[in-house]
Design an enzyme around this catalytic site. Structure first.
Site, short mmCIF file in Angstrom:
data_model
loop_
_atom_site.label_atom_id
_atom_site.label_comp_id
_atom_site.label_asym_id
_atom_site.label_seq_id
_atom_site.Cartn_x
_atom_site.Cartn_y
_atom_site.Cartn_z
CG ASP A 132 -1.56 0.50 7.24
OD1 ASP A 132 -1.24 1.45 7.98
OD2 ASP A 132 -1.02 0.27 6.13
CB CYS A 137 4.69 2.12 -1.15
SG CYS A 137 6.34 2.76 -1.00
CD GLN A 142 -0.88 8.05 4.58
OE1 GLN A 142 -1.18 9.19 4.92
NE2 GLN A 142 0.30 7.77 4.08
CE LYS A 185 3.22 7.07 6.58
NZ LYS A 185 3.89 7.51 5.36
CG HIS A 232 2.07 1.50 2.01
ND1 HIS A 232 3.20 0.80 2.37
CD2 HIS A 232 2.48 2.74 1.72
CE1 HIS A 232 4.24 1.61 2.30
NE2 HIS A 232 3.84 2.80 1.90
N1 PLP Z 1 0.68 2.02 5.43
C1 PLP Z 1 0.31 3.11 4.75
C2 PLP Z 1 -1.11 3.26 4.34
C3 PLP Z 1 1.26 4.07 4.42
O1 PLP Z 1 0.90 5.14 3.72
C4 PLP Z 1 2.59 3.87 4.82
C5 PLP Z 1 3.64 4.86 4.45
O2 PLP Z 1 3.49 5.68 3.61
C6 PLP Z 1 2.90 2.74 5.55
C7 PLP Z 1 1.93 1.81 5.84
C8 PLP Z 1 4.30 2.45 5.99
O3 PLP Z 1 4.75 3.43 6.87
P1 PLP Z 1 6.28 3.40 7.32
O4 PLP Z 1 7.09 3.54 6.08
O5 PLP Z 1 6.40 4.56 8.24
O6 PLP Z 1 6.50 2.10 8.00
#
Ligand code: PLP
Length: 417
Positions: A211, A375, A214, A237, A134
């Protein structure tokens, strides 16, 4: 500040009807039809327990924290620290000082990029990332790399959408200063072998950030077994409120890191000549946080732990199985990726139709899916696509909703393609 060990609820099936009854928004109608919410990967809906916790906190317990000598402030502070202990339990951390509250997963990754990595980066150094990241796990590293003359090294994925250990091993070199990888892809749903990845990186002395944005809603986390150095996720999430993120980091790394943002609460003593800093984790929590949101995050995580992450995983595996079986019956529909392990995300395209149009037409039937690059532009480029449609599931999703999605797509294709 010692957290309890993670306790998994006994093995059983989810009572999805009872769970759905706890989510007021699922009883609403969209476009005159019952809402079918298939965008939990973007943000999960909130159970009554979380909504009530927010309201109750503002009604009965709200004051600023760590500052007041009066009872209300102390109560708010206690609830705040209880939330930290719950988060520690959720990730299997034995020390609640390893939990830093931030705004979201993005901010947690930025904190590590600026406070941990940047001071260690020299020109020519390398940061390893996978092709399926992402943007939140690309751009912060890119920004610090640019400031230091370092560079990003992408690790390629297979056509099935998997990340292979050999591909990582080949790219770890003497200049590798960080490996940052997603546990679960937000587009492919791929569950990466993060335990093996961290073991490999540690053998080579490379720090690892996972990360878990998800992963946290779907898989049990035990940072003790994971072997990573940092782990980031967002409360919104995992059925918690928006505006709260979590960074877990090894205590010894946090101790060694300089502060990132300055302000109230993160200091010990301030004078115009010199400031000394608070102990961890407060050193990384400048300013007034989302006090009520953090309290409600603890409630959300307790609620999810109460369902049992293993139970949640089995339920979502069933939903993914339904989707992989039924969606390909839609003429022209192509599922993106074929990973061996997939969490609650299925992305697809339909020949001759733009994902945006598919999303708009599904919306007319009350079905909420995500369309676009999610993203993850470098991943889409690797796949040779500019956009996809993504259906993603949560604890409240049902096989009937997957069927409704398939039937709606079949109607759309018959009518518009
Ligand atoms: N990493 C992953 C794999 C994501 O899917 C997302 C958001 O969709 C994020 C990071 C970023 O999350 P946030 O926008 O809550 O900071």
């Amino acid at each position: 500040m010692t957290a309890l060990p993670v306790r998994e609820a006994p093995s059983r099936a989810l009572d999805v009807a009872a769970i759905r009854a706890q989510f007021p928004i699922l009883a609403t109608r969209m476009r005159g039809r019952p809402l079918i919410y298939l965008d939990s990967a973007a943000s999960a809906q909130k159970p009554r327990a979380v909504i009530d916790a927010l309201a109750r906190f503002y009604e009965r317990d709200y004051a600023n924290i760590h500052r007041g000598v009066y009872e209300l402030s102390q109560r708010a502070s206690d609830l705040h620290e209880q939330a930290r202990t719950t988060v520690a339990r959720f990730v299997g951390a034995s020390d609640a000082r390893e939990i830093v509250f931030v705004r979201n997963a993005t901010e947690a990754i930025n904190l590590v990029a600026y406070a941990f990595l940047e001071p260690r980066l020299e020109p020519g150094d390398e940061i390893l990332l996978s092709e399926m990241e992402h943007h939140a796990n690309i751009v912060p590293w890119q920004l610090v790399a640019e400031r230091r003359g370092a560079r990003l090294v992408p690790v390629p994925i297979t056509d099935a959408g998997e990340l292979e250990l050999e591909a990582i091993a080949e790219r770890i070199g003497p200049r590798t200063k960080m490996l940052a990888v997603t546990w679960v892809s937000n587009v492919l749903g791929t569950v990466n072998p993060v335990h093996e990845i961290t073991a490999l990186a540690r053998r080579r002395g490379v720090p690892v950030l996972i990360d878990a944005a998800q992963a946290a809603p779907h898989l049990p986390i035990d940072v003790g077994a994971l072997g990573a150095d940092f782990l980031a996720f967002s409360a919104h999430k995992v059925y918690g409120p928006s505006g709260v993120g979590i960074l877990w980091a090894r205590a010894e790394l946090l101790e060694a890191m300089p502060p990132w943002q300055g302000g109230g609460d993160m200091i010990e003593r301030v004078s115009f000549a010199r400031t000394t800093f608070n102990r961890i984790p407060y050193r990384f929590e400048a300013g007034t946080p989302d006090i009520a949101g953090i309290h409600a995050t603890g409630v959300a995580l307790s609620w999810l732990l109460g369902l049992g992450l293993e139970t949640v995983r089995r339920h979502e595996e069933e939903l993914v199985g339904c989707a992989l079986e039924s969606l390909p019956r839609v003429p022209g529909l192509r599922i993106i990726g074929a990973p061996r392990a997939r969490a609650a995300v299925v992305s697809f395209t339909i020949d001759g139709m733009h994902p945006q149009d598919i999303g708009t037409l599904l919306d007319l039937e009350g079905i909420a899916v995500r369309t676009g690059h999610h993203c993850a532009m470098p991943l889409h480029e690797r796949l040779g696509l500019s956009a996809t449609v993504r259906a993603s599931f949560g604890v409240y999703s049902t096989p009937a909703e997957v069927t409704a999605l398939t039937e709606a797509l079949a109607r759309i294709v018959a009518r518009y393609r």
